[in-house]
Enzyme design. Structure first.
Site, PDB file in Angstrom:
ATOM      1  N   GLU A 268       0.833  -1.206   0.000  1.00 57.03           N
ATOM      2  CA  GLU A 268       0.000   0.000   0.000  1.00 57.03           C
ATOM      3  C   GLU A 268       0.869   1.259   0.000  1.00 57.03           C
ATOM      4  OE1 GLU A 268      -4.205  -0.004   1.899  1.00 57.03           O
ATOM      5  OE2 GLU A 268      -2.871   0.859   3.396  1.00 57.03           O
TER       6      GLU A 268
ATOM      7  N   GLU B 294       2.162   1.735  -3.395  1.00 58.82           N
ATOM      8  CA  GLU B 294       1.059   2.213  -4.246  1.00 58.82           C
ATOM      9  C   GLU B 294       0.827   3.708  -4.019  1.00 58.82           C
ATOM     10  OE1 GLU B 294      -2.596   0.072  -3.568  1.00 58.82           O
ATOM     11  OE2 GLU B 294      -3.722   1.403  -4.905  1.00 58.82           O
TER      12      GLU B 294
ATOM     13  N   CYS C 288      -8.163  -1.958   3.971  1.00 62.32           N
ATOM     14  CA  CYS C 288      -8.109  -3.120   4.886  1.00 62.32           C
ATOM     15  C   CYS C 288      -9.473  -3.535   5.399  1.00 62.32           C
ATOM     16  CB  CYS C 288      -7.291  -2.785   6.129  1.00 62.32           C
ATOM     17  SG  CYS C 288      -5.685  -2.214   5.765  1.00 62.32           S
TER      18      CYS C 288
ATOM     19  N   SER D 268      -7.228   2.016  -2.360  1.00 61.93           N
ATOM     20  CA  SER D 268      -6.031   1.212  -2.634  1.00 61.93           C
ATOM     21  C   SER D 268      -6.448  -0.166  -3.150  1.00 61.93           C
ATOM     22  CB  SER D 268      -5.221   1.053  -1.346  1.00 61.93           C
ATOM     23  OG  SER D 268      -4.292   0.003  -1.495  1.00 61.93           O
TER      24      SER D 268
ATOM     25  N   LYS E   5     -15.458  -9.697   7.597  1.00 58.91           N
ATOM     26  CA  LYS E   5     -14.414 -10.556   7.005  1.00 58.91           C
ATOM     27  C   LYS E   5     -15.002 -11.880   6.514  1.00 58.91           C
ATOM     28  CE  LYS E   5     -10.666  -8.048   7.903  1.00 58.91           C
ATOM     29  NZ  LYS E   5      -9.859  -7.493   6.820  1.00 58.91           N
TER      30      LYS E   5
ATOM     31  N   GLU F 173     -16.028 -10.960   3.148  1.00 55.44           N
ATOM     32  CA  GLU F 173     -14.848 -10.687   2.319  1.00 55.44           C
ATOM     33  C   GLU F 173     -14.241 -11.990   1.782  1.00 55.44           C
ATOM     34  OE1 GLU F 173     -11.134  -9.529   4.264  1.00 55.44           O
ATOM     35  OE2 GLU F 173     -10.892  -7.946   2.797  1.00 55.44           O
TER      36      GLU F 173
ATOM     37  N   GLU G 134     -13.497 -12.585  -6.230  1.00 55.26           N
ATOM     38  CA  GLU G 134     -12.100 -12.289  -6.597  1.00 55.26           C
ATOM     39  C   GLU G 134     -11.111 -13.142  -5.809  1.00 55.26           C
ATOM     40  OE1 GLU G 134     -14.955  -9.775  -6.708  1.00 55.26           O
ATOM     41  OE2 GLU G 134     -13.808  -8.948  -5.050  1.00 55.26           O
TER      42      GLU G 134
ATOM     43  N   CYS H  40     -10.684  -1.949  14.424  1.00 55.21           N
ATOM     44  CA  CYS H  40     -11.011  -3.370  14.605  1.00 55.21           C
ATOM     45  C   CYS H  40     -11.099  -3.780  16.070  1.00 55.21           C
ATOM     46  CB  CYS H  40      -9.976  -4.239  13.903  1.00 55.21           C
ATOM     47  SG  CYS H  40      -9.831  -3.877  12.169  1.00 55.21           S
TER      48      CYS H  40
END
Ligand code: SF4
Ligand code: SF4
Ligand code: SF4
Length: 598
Positions: free
Chosen positions: A284, A287, A304, A324, A363, A366, A371, A511
């Site tokens: 990141e 990037e 994230c 990102s 999550k 996710e 993907e 989190c």
């Protein structure tokens, strides 16, 4: 102003409720809809009854203490026989309209309704109206969250959190009277709605009406299958909260005990999501520097947090190119485990199952994004929340508090920096990234690596960082909660955000306050300070405190990934986003028709 509670004098200011004053003076009053830090007292549960005498000699009245202001000269009694009787009746009525399958309920042993029934001394449950609660919705359309409205006591805490803290407004109140139900907006199934699976509503639900999808059985299947190699990872915020489920002090760091517990369970390999948090910083940060070159798209948002990504996909598709492309630490771990680690261990990745223990309900969704699934094999196979992991340990008879700590046992992905540890708190990803970006740009390590400006708990914080390379300072911002995220997204779209880099975490506090963390019966945002301090302590005590100095990360690039943002790193560690619309295809009515047809 002065009054009395149970004959003892109390002082209070105007507009304070009886409940607030009673709490301050240590007089316990049971409640099911009020919550200490939620600014929420709708008076719906009617359990917080007290008897009052507005002034000496005035007739006594029973009132709800959460929404009745304390008055000068008022005498309040909290335990009279009449009011205890009324409280018992009230709880009995709540139970009558409630699916009482307590023995199999996910909230068994941790249910506020059971606690209150015990507190008021209820010893019978005379009324039972299954024909009401059985008609209420059970919604399993989400990968992350199960809604069982047969257990809902209509306290409205979830509506409040979803609307006012998260600004998502996915939940609404429908119908009236006995037919009142908490529904999903537009009568959609949760999985196809505005919900982003942050799980904050679960943290406040007093009963088993809202819960994470329970995936513990799947993990046990993997653990007991001799053909499978199980690889566990756990996130930074888990280690500073799990102990609360085992009577340990808030903020106790149980990292080593988690490793021991997983070994007792039969895990083949136990590693740490912190390793790939360091990897995320390398990707990141690189990037960001590329985007800061002429023509690059700025500001860049962190990626994230899957609830934030989903929120952007559903609400702000125009902003997706600003996020990102680096995958979250959980997904980078899955990708590295099934390539680099599998190669290193000499095993077929198809026989490996990666299990995550996360503070997060989002999550779970996710891990199931298309993907991240290749030829039917997900990078991360199962996600357990911290709460599920605690339940799993308890059902296997493992008491975390009594375990000796152990170290990681795999030389490929078993080390992390202090920067990775602070990913678990709001501001942590930003601070970790700045430590590395500074080094990459200037060639020097920061003299003072703790960025106080991005620490703290204000919903939006900003800072300037001078990279000492002749360019203007980099402006960064940190926001937590989806309400604050919306504010940031709107600013960017209106061209009013003067930042290059923005960290967003969907959950208040980041989190450590995730929707999968242990919940408290006393407060919504529980034990945040202790958890946050514990994360900063872990960082301070690590020998290596910057991601780029993690020797195992450098080895990974040398031996496998080549360099940050390389072609291979892009394939394995980056992703794409897509505008998502709620699909009205499956309405609740259609789902019920399907269920009935089975
Ligand atoms: S998970 Fe989050 S977005 Fe979904 S209903 Fe609950 S609070 Fe709202
Ligand atoms: S779902 Fe839970 S939090 Fe929401 S109203 Fe029902 S009992 Fe309260
Ligand atoms: S802030 Fe953390 S716990 Fe909350 S949704 Fe995002 S990643 Fe999950």
């Amino acid at each position: 102003m002065i009054g009395t509670i149970n004959g003892k004098p109390v002082e209070f200011s105007a507009n304070e409720t009886i409940l607030q004053v009673a709490k301050r003076y240590g007089h316990f009053i049971p409640t099911l809809c009020e919550m200490a830090d939620l600014d929420h007292a709708p008076g719906t549960c009617r359990v917080c009854l007290v008897e009052i005498e507005r002034r000496k000699g005035a007739p006594r009245q029973l009132v709800t203490s959460c929404n009745t202001p304390m008055e000068e000269g008022m005498a309040v009694l909290t335990r009279t026989p009449a009011l205890r009787e009324q409280q018992r009746l009230q709880v009995e009525l709540l139970l009558a309209d409630h699916n009482q399958d307590c023995a199999v309920c996910i909230r068994h042993g941790n249910c506020e309704l059971q606690d209150v029934a015990q507190f008021v001394g209820l010893r019978q449950s005379r009324y039972h109206y299954p024909h009401f609660y059985k008609q209420r919705t059970r919604d399993e359309s989400s990968r992350a969250i199960v809604r069982d409205m047969s257990k809902c006591i209509r306290c409205l805490r979830c509506v409040k959190v979803c609307r006012e803290i998260q600004g998502t407004d996915a939940l609404v109140i429908t119908e009236k009277g006995l037919a009142t139900e908490i529904s999903v907006r537009d009568n959609l199934p949760l999985g196809n709605s505005d919900c982003v699976a942050c799980g904050q509503c679960i943290l406040v639900c007093p009963v088993g009406a809202l819960a994470e999808r329970d995936d513990t059985e799947q993990v046990i299947d993997y653990l007991y299958d001799p053909r499978i190699t199980t690889v566990f990872q756990f996130a930074p915020a888990v280690r500073v909260a799990l102990g609360e489920s085992f009577r340990m002090p808030a903020g106790a760091n149980v990292e080593g005990q988690i490793v021991t517990a997983l070994k007792h369970l039969g895990a083949d390999v136990v590693l740490d999501t912190n390793f790939t948090a360091d990897l995320v910083i390398m990707e990141e940060g690189t990037e960001l520097l590329r985007r800061m070159e002429p023509g690059g798209r700025l500001p860049m948002f962190t990626s994230c947090c899957p609830a934030w990504v989903t929120f952007a996909e559903k609400n702000y598709p125009e902003i997706l190119p600003h996020i990102s492309t680096t995958r979250s630490p959980q997904q980078c771990f899955g990708a590295m485990a099934k390539t680099y680690l599998a190669d290193g261990m000499g095993i077929d990745a198809k026989t490996m199952r990666v299990v995550s223990i996360m503070p997060c309900t989002a999550k779970k969704e996710e891990a199931h994004r298309p993907e991240f699934i290749h030829e039917g094999h997900p990078d991360v196979d199962v996600v357990l929340t911290t709460r599920e992991f605690a339940r799993l340990l308890k059902r296997e008879g493992i008491d975390l508090a009594g375990l000796e700590p152990s170290a990681y046992d795999n030389p490929l992905m078993g080390d992390y920096s202090g920067a990775a540890a602070i990913f678990g708190t709001t501001g942590g990803v930003m601070e970790a990234a700045l430590r590395t970006v500074y080094k990459v740009v200037t060639g020097d390590e920061l003299a003072a690596i703790e960025f106080q400006e991005v620490r703290g708990n204000a919903l939006v914080r900003e800072a300037e960082v001078d990279l000492n390379n002749g360019t203007p300072p980099v402006r960064v911002a940190v926001a937590h909660s989806l309400k604050a995220a919306r504010q940031m997204a709107e600013m960017v779209l209106q061209g009013k955000a003067p930042y290059q880099f923005i960290e967003i975490m969907a959950c208040p506090g980041g989190c450590m306050g995730g929707g999968g963390q242990p919940r408290s019966k006393k407060a919504y945002q529980t034990n945040r300070v202790e958890r946050q301090n514990a994360l900063y302590t872990i960082d301070r005590e690590r020998q290596v405190r910057q991601s780029h100095n993690n020797p195992l990360i450098n080895k990974l690039y040398d031996e496998f990934l080549e360099e940050p943002n390389s072609h291979k790193a892009h394939d394995l560690l980056h992703t794409t986003y897509r505008a998502r619309q709620r699909t009205i295809r499956h309405t609740m009515k259609e789902i019920w028709q399907e269920i009935e047809a089975r």
